[in-house]
Enzyme design. Structure first.
Site, short mmCIF file in Angstrom:
data_model
loop_
_atom_site.label_atom_id
_atom_site.label_comp_id
_atom_site.label_asym_id
_atom_site.label_seq_id
_atom_site.Cartn_x
_atom_site.Cartn_y
_atom_site.Cartn_z
N LYS A 29 0.84 -1.20 0.00
CA LYS A 29 0.00 0.00 0.00
C LYS A 29 0.87 1.25 0.00
CE LYS A 29 -1.77 2.47 3.19
NZ LYS A 29 -1.74 3.83 2.51
N GLU A 62 10.90 1.78 9.56
CA GLU A 62 11.79 2.91 9.28
C GLU A 62 10.97 4.16 9.55
OE1 GLU A 62 13.03 1.75 5.26
OE2 GLU A 62 14.89 1.05 6.16
N CYS A 66 13.40 11.93 5.48
CA CYS A 66 13.56 11.53 6.89
C CYS A 66 14.99 11.75 7.36
CB CYS A 66 13.22 10.06 7.04
SG CYS A 66 14.28 9.02 6.04
N GLU A 126 9.82 16.45 15.14
CA GLU A 126 10.02 16.37 13.69
C GLU A 126 9.00 17.27 13.00
OE1 GLU A 126 8.70 12.84 11.37
OE2 GLU A 126 10.77 12.84 10.63
N1 LIG Z 1 13.16 6.18 8.43
C1 LIG Z 1 12.90 6.24 7.13
O1 LIG Z 1 13.55 5.59 6.30
C2 LIG Z 1 11.79 7.13 6.64
C3 LIG Z 1 11.71 7.36 5.28
C4 LIG Z 1 10.69 8.20 4.81
C5 LIG Z 1 9.79 8.79 5.68
N2 LIG Z 1 9.89 8.52 7.00
C6 LIG Z 1 8.96 9.16 7.93
O2 LIG Z 1 7.62 9.10 7.39
C7 LIG Z 1 6.90 10.27 7.83
C8 LIG Z 1 6.28 10.95 6.64
O3 LIG Z 1 5.51 10.00 5.92
P1 LIG Z 1 3.92 9.89 6.11
O4 LIG Z 1 3.34 11.21 6.48
O5 LIG Z 1 3.38 9.18 4.92
O6 LIG Z 1 3.82 8.93 7.40
P2 LIG Z 1 2.48 8.26 7.95
O7 LIG Z 1 2.93 7.44 9.10
O8 LIG Z 1 1.41 9.26 8.14
O9 LIG Z 1 1.99 7.28 6.76
C9 LIG Z 1 2.86 6.35 6.21
C10 LIG Z 1 2.03 5.23 5.60
O10 LIG Z 1 1.35 4.56 6.65
C11 LIG Z 1 -0.04 4.47 6.36
N3 LIG Z 1 -0.73 4.45 7.65
C12 LIG Z 1 -1.06 5.50 8.43
N4 LIG Z 1 -1.69 5.10 9.55
C13 LIG Z 1 -1.76 3.73 9.48
C14 LIG Z 1 -2.32 2.70 10.31
N5 LIG Z 1 -2.93 3.00 11.47
N6 LIG Z 1 -2.23 1.41 9.91
C15 LIG Z 1 -1.62 1.09 8.73
N7 LIG Z 1 -1.09 2.02 7.90
C16 LIG Z 1 -1.15 3.32 8.27
C17 LIG Z 1 -0.31 5.66 5.50
O11 LIG Z 1 -1.49 5.48 4.74
C18 LIG Z 1 0.94 5.70 4.63
O12 LIG Z 1 0.83 4.79 3.57
C19 LIG Z 1 7.91 11.15 8.53
O13 LIG Z 1 7.82 10.96 9.92
C20 LIG Z 1 9.26 10.62 8.04
O14 LIG Z 1 10.30 10.85 8.96
C21 LIG Z 1 10.89 7.72 7.51
O1 LIG Z 2 12.94 9.95 3.64
C1 LIG Z 2 13.70 9.04 3.93
C2 LIG Z 2 14.62 8.48 2.98
C3 LIG Z 2 14.96 7.18 3.00
C4 LIG Z 2 15.87 6.73 2.06
C5 LIG Z 2 16.14 5.39 1.87
O2 LIG Z 2 15.46 4.45 2.52
C6 LIG Z 2 17.20 4.96 0.96
O3 LIG Z 2 17.94 5.84 0.44
O4 LIG Z 2 17.29 3.74 0.73
#
Ligand SMILES: NC(=O)c1ccc[n+]([C@@H]2O[C@H](COP(=O)([O-])OP(=O)(O)OC[C@H]3O[C@@H](n4cnc5c(N)ncnc54)[C@H](O)[C@@H]3O)[C@@H](O)[C@H]2O)c1
Ligand SMILES: O=C/C=C/C=C(\O)C(=O)O
Length: 496
Positions: free
Chosen positions: A188, A264, A298, A400
């Site tokens: 998804k 992640e 992130c 964040e």
């Molecule tokens: N550590 C990493 O590699 C990494 C990479 C990219 C983004 N992020 C983090 O992601 C966040 C931004 O992305 P976002 O706004 O899409 O995050 P989010 O957690 O709002 O959503 C991420 C995904 O999870 C789904 N989701 C939300 N609630 C859910 C639930 N209760 N059950 C199942 N699925 C659910 C959403 O539909 C979406 O597909 C930031 O905090 C960023 O730091 C981390």
């Molecule tokens: O926003 C977060 C970025 C994550 C990046 C990776 O997971 C990658 O470069 O493989």
């Protein structure tokens, strides 16, 4: 309106459907996909209900016992290369899909997002072929010994849930290794960025991947496709990238079924600039780590610590470069920054812009919304922003924000700044800028983070472990770490 200045010239699909058991499937409920460039409605997206998710999981289960489950690793790897070839062949369509959903600069979608989508499939295709297992020659009481060896097997049906900030990159970062290890998937993408995942489903189908191996469902999180997926009893593992609080919610959802998880999550990353750093390189590096993808990465550094003797000079240099950033349409020449992903996310970022002033920040640059006097005023743009003067415990320095903003603070001693960097609920990345090699090797291991860069930022070798500590994640993916997560191993002991 010239095609250069609008996403409307991009060929967009009127309706984005699920991909279940090798077929595109619509569902009655749909939601609107809105362009963050100009607020225009660009597509309707089907929202999966519990029955759609159940059909996808059942198709994935069945595919495990079909041709895919009997396929040799080399054949699976060849199929992943065919998927990579398919993305390559439709490169411009994938760029258009990413740009339509996110408004990012075209040059970023080309050089980062789509390029990494291809690289992710090729990397894990090759890694799967060379994946090693363990073998031990063991002693035994009778002196005849024994052999202990492990075999790798697929986990089974893997649920994949990805975010909107690097849609194709992060979606394929999970899909590729999961398939390389022989699993089937129900994936998804974020509701904010459905287009490139839908295109990928076409490429996977056309590459000849058997029906049911890759299933795509669209929808939201709680009480929608995401939750239906995490709570489905026949999912064997969940790999998730997103906010830390969502990770916690998902962990509760899978707890009863004892499912394996790989998370992640969020970050509040630091960059630290020592006085002995290459000044220009550090300024350029911190500009990248603060404002790439409108700060929606992130790995971005929202906290910047600069040694006091160069603090004023560094802030002045950052201010000048930040105010010179070109904010605009995705296809404009030399555009540096596009909009945020949505008006909702922009409201969140702007709430921190206001909070910073309330907390006593000096707004060195930005702090508001750019005015274009055209359709982009209906988009989700914000100004790239720099603050100074906040205390370490200010909410804008601890929470964040996930936007184009950083707070710059001075420091006096190495041990002091290490303590301040580590004083965070998060631990994803850190970037250290210094010309002192001994200092680099002394400081880096002391940082509580999954990844530390020295004199660079976001330089990636896909064989390395990627992930965070504390609230930034659970587990590591990348290289053999992905093979370990997406496989089960059985240890077999043979008595000689
Ligand atoms: N550590 C990493 O590699 C990494 C990479 C990219 C983004 N992020 C983090 O992601 C966040 C931004 O992305 P976002 O706004 O899409 O995050 P989010 O957690 O709002 O959503 C991420 C995904 O999870 C789904 N989701 C939300 N609630 C859910 C639930 N209760 N059950 C199942 N699925 C659910 C959403 O539909 C979406 O597909 C930031 O905090 C960023 O730091 C981390
Ligand atoms: O926003 C977060 C970025 C994550 C990046 C990776 O997971 C990658 O470069 O493989």
């Amino acid at each position: 309106m010239s095609s250069l200045n609008s996403t409307s010239s991009v060929h967009l699909r009127p309706q984005l459907r699920h991909f279940i058991n090798g077929e595109f499937v619509a569902s009655a409920k749909t939601f609107r996909n809105i362009s963050p460039v100009d607020g225009k409605h660009i597509a309707d997206v089907c929202e999966a209900d519990a029955n759609n998710v159940d059909a996808a999981v059942k198709a994935a289960q069945a595919a495990l016992h079909g041709p895919w489950g009997r396929m040799a690793v080399s054949e699976r790897a060849a199929m992943l290369h065919k998927i990579a070839d398919g993305i390559q062949a439709r490169f411009d369509e994938f760029v258009a899909a990413e740009v339509a959903d996110t408004g990012r600069p075209v040059h970023q979608a080309r050089t980062l997002d789509v390029a990494r989508g291809i690289a992710n499939f090729r990397t894990f295709a090759d890694l799967a072929k060379t994946a090693n297992t363990d073998l031990f020659q063991s002693e035994s009481a009778d002196g005849l010994g024994a052999l202990n060896y492990t075999v790798r097997k697929p986990l089974g049906v893997v649920g994949i849930i990805s975010p909107w900030n690097l849609p194709l990159l992060l979606f394929t970062w999970k899909v590729a290794p999961a398939l390389a290890c022989g699993n089937t998937v129900v994936a998804k993408p974020s509701e904010e960025s459905p287009s490139s995942a839908t295109l990928l489903a076409e490429v996977i189908r056309d590459a000849g991947v058997p029906p049911g191996v890759f299933n795509l469902i669209h929808g939201f999180g709680g009480n929608s496709a995401g939750e239906f997926l995490t709570r489905h009893p026949d999912i064997d593992a969940i790999t998730f990238t997103g906010e830390s609080k969502t990770g916690s919610t998902i962990m509760k959802a899978v707890a009863d079924g004892m499912k394996e998880v790989s998370f992640e999550l969020g970050g509040k990353n630091a960059a630290v600039v020592f006085a002995d750093a290459d000044f220009d390189a550090a300024v350029a590096g911190v500009m990248r780590s603060s404002f790439t993808n409108s700060g929606q990465v992130c790995l971005c550094s929202e906290r910047v610590y600069v040694e006091r003797s160069i603090f004023d000079r560094f802030v002045a240099a950052m201010k000048e470069k930040t105010q010179a950033l070109k904010i605009g349409y995705p296809a404009e020449d030399n555009v540096d920054m596009g909009p945020l992903i949505s008006h909702g996310h922009r409201d969140k970022v702007l709430s921190y812009y206001r909070l910073a002033v309330e907390e006593g920040a000096t707004v060195v640059a930005g702090g508001g919304i750019p005015t274009f006097n055209d359709e982009r005023d209906d988009g989700a743009y914000v100004q790239p922003t720099i603050w100074t003067g906040l205390p370490d415990d200010a909410r804008c320095v601890t929470e964040e924000i996930f936007g184009p903003v950083c707070h710059i603070a001075p420091f006096d001693r190495e041990d002091e700044v290490i303590g301040r960097i580590n004083d965070s609920d998060y631990g994803l990345t850190c970037a250290i800028w210094t010309s002192d090699l001994k200092r680099a090797h002394r400081v880096a291991p002391q940082i509580e983070a999954g990844l530390v860069w020295v004199n660079t930022w976001y330089l990636r070798d896909l064989r390395t472990p990627f992930g965070g500590v504390k609230q930034s994640g659970l587990g590591r993916e990348g290289g053999r770490y992905s093979l370990d997560f997406y496989s089960e191993v059985t240890n077999i002991c043979i008595k000689l």
